[in-house]
Design a protein around this motif. Structure first.
Motif, short mmCIF file in Angstrom:
data_model
loop_
_atom_site.label_atom_id
_atom_site.label_comp_id
_atom_site.label_asym_id
_atom_site.label_seq_id
_atom_site.Cartn_x
_atom_site.Cartn_y
_atom_site.Cartn_z
N PHE A 322 63.59 30.62 38.39
CA PHE A 322 63.50 29.31 39.01
C PHE A 322 62.24 29.16 39.71
CE2 PHE A 322 67.20 26.39 38.78
CZ PHE A 322 66.70 25.36 39.52
N ARG A 327 63.71 24.96 43.80
CA ARG A 327 64.72 25.31 44.45
C ARG A 327 64.67 24.20 45.66
NH1 ARG A 327 67.76 29.48 42.89
NH2 ARG A 327 66.46 31.08 41.96
N GLU A 354 69.20 19.83 33.08
CA GLU A 354 69.00 21.05 33.83
C GLU A 354 70.30 22.06 33.54
OE1 GLU A 354 68.71 20.98 38.15
OE2 GLU A 354 69.91 22.73 38.19
N TYR A 369 62.62 27.58 32.88
CA TYR A 369 63.40 27.04 34.30
C TYR A 369 62.66 25.87 34.70
CZ TYR A 369 65.66 31.61 34.61
OH TYR A 369 66.46 32.65 34.19
#
Ligand code: ACO
Length: 427
Positions: A322, A327, A354, A369
């Motif tokens: 990620f 994030r 996602e 990701y």
């Protein structure tokens, strides 16, 4: 033989070549191959520089496997949540977070330097109205080199600082003017009573004369949460090691060209859909997908090797985990959801993509990701910012990183003109 070397053997001849291994403070070591051609008469072949360290740098560190990003040693999570973008600018340029006094000085200086030369304002008005703001920005920054040509002589640290502050301060103004030009609206000049980030929103949104009326969807008034969110977005984009646009900036720096021309080249490189232009494409793609029911069809297209379709905002050359910036933005998006008028259908489509991508073998195997662009477009849409401004906003944030990298290049005694070689396969 030292254990800090690597030996290469040419299996055709048995010839051995030994090279020093250079260790950094974090991350993989590098084999010093500078004399490889002289020693062996061969080149190393590495399209896209996937295994090549093009410089030594003290600015940004990325661990793509762990999903870690640091500016000057400090983790991005700490910087994005505990410090302002201007503090981050000082950190990137000077190597340390600023004292209260240094921060105030920087803030004041950027406010006062935010105005564009009038000749540049007139020049920008000659560009066709329907031009993308990125082309105005690239042209505008190249033009700045004409207005500040005498500053080509950079001798003292103060000269470097002035050059850096000038371009960082003017970038939001140029971006806002480029946008207003594209919609045929009068330019709104900087208001020095406003902070760096708030001023940008003001120049985008104000009515002629600088009035800030509330419009029917409530987007004119500048809310503190919007300033904070945009400030975080600037911080998350501030630098990212030797990515495509930074590599371009360093390459242009290596020729001795004016710093503003190097930054302008970085802007052009960033525009591409595989790089900074991806944030615009993400929203285009979410709108094209249209509804949650269509997601599966597009995921299937992304996985089809015979279909050039790619999921925009997924995958990264360095992050095989990620993207830590993504994030932070995902959290920010959730925080903003209740407070701002978010386009919920877009968010639902994004969330479904996602979920599928994170559990689908195709994406897992390839370590694809969500990257920063996957969420930044959604947040910028929530802030009422037009799609054509997504990449210019990336430019505003990244300018400090390009300048810090430009300065580092200039000070590096080992730097050389960028001149890769090739494996000739023609007639
Ligand atoms: N959707 C579907 N498949 C993908 C995607 C994607 N977004 N990205 C990579 N793949 C697949 C490729 O088809 C390839 O599959 P294969 O091994 O079966 O041939 C494999 O994953 C590796 O892809 P590469 O293109 O070799 O990876 P590379 O590291 O060169 O590219 C890049 C990275 C350009 C970011 C790519 O993932 C991409 O195009 N993503 C979409 C655009 C995007 O979001 N760009 C923003 C990057 S972040 C930034 O610049 C701020």
């Amino acid at each position: 033989m030292s254990d800090k070397t690597m030996t290469l053997i040419d299996n055709r001849t048995g010839e051995k070549y030994e090279y020093p291994i250079l260790e950094g403070t974090r991350g993989p070591a590098a084999v010093d191959m500078r004399s490889f051609y002289k020693d062996s008469g061969m080149f190393s072949y590495d399209p896209g520089f996937t295994s090549t360290a093009s410089c030594k740098s003290e600015i940004t560190f990325i661990n793509g496997e762990k999903g870690e990003l640091r500016y000057r040693g400090l983790p991005i999570e700490e910087l994005a949540t505990g410090h302002s973008y201007l503090e981050v600018c000082h950190l990137l340029l000077e190597g340390e977070l600023p004292t209260e006094e240094q921060l105030q000085n920087l803030d004041l200086e950027l406010r006062h330097r935010a105005f564009l030369p009038e000749g540049l304002v007139r020049l920008s008005q000659t560009i066709p109205d329907d031009a993308h703001p990125m082309s105005v920005m690239s042209a505008g920054v190249t033009a700045l080199s004409a207005f500040y040509y005498e500053h080509l002589k950079l001798e003292t640290p103060e000269d470097y600082r002035e050059m850096a502050h000038r371009i960082i301060a003017k970038m939001p103004t140029l971006a806002a003017f480029a946008y207003r030009h594209s919609i045929g609206a009068t330019y709104i000049y900087p208001d020095i009573d406003r902070s760096f980030t708030e001023n940008f929103l003001y120049m985008l949104r104000a009515y002629p004369g600088g009035k800030m009326h509330r419009d029917p969807d409530g987007h004119r008034e500048i809310k503190p949460i919007e300033v904070e969110a945009l400030d975080t977005i600037f911080t998350l984009h501030a630098d990212h090691e030797q990515n495509a646009s930074t590599t371009v900036v360093r390459s242009v720096a290596s020729t001795g060209a004016h710093p503003y021309v190097a930054i302008s080249s970085g802007i052009s490189a960033l525009w591409g859909r595989a790089h900074g232009g991806a944030n615009e494409s993400v929203i285009e793609q979410l709108r094209m997908i249209g509804s949650v029911e269509n997601v599966d069809k597009y995921i299937a297209r992304a996985k089809d090797p015979n279909d050039p379709f790619r999921l925009m905002g997924f995958g990264h050359r360095v992050y095989k985990n990620f993207d830590p910036r993504a994030r932070i933005l995902k959290k920010l998006q959730d925080q903003l959801r209740d407070e701002l008028n978010l386009d919920t259908e877009l968010m639902r489509i994004a969330q479904r993509i996602e979920e599928i991508a994170l559990s689908d073998e195709y994406f897992i195997q390839r370590k694809l990701y969500p990257n920063i662009d996957f969420y930044s477009g959604i947040i910028l849409t929530a802030l009422g910012l037009p799609r054509s401004m997504f990449t210019p906003i990336f430019v505003i944030g990244r300018t400090v990183g390009w300048i810090a990298q430009w300065i580092e290049f200039k000070k590096d005694k080992e730097s050389k003109i960028a001149r890769p070689r090739q494996l000739y396969v023609g007639k």
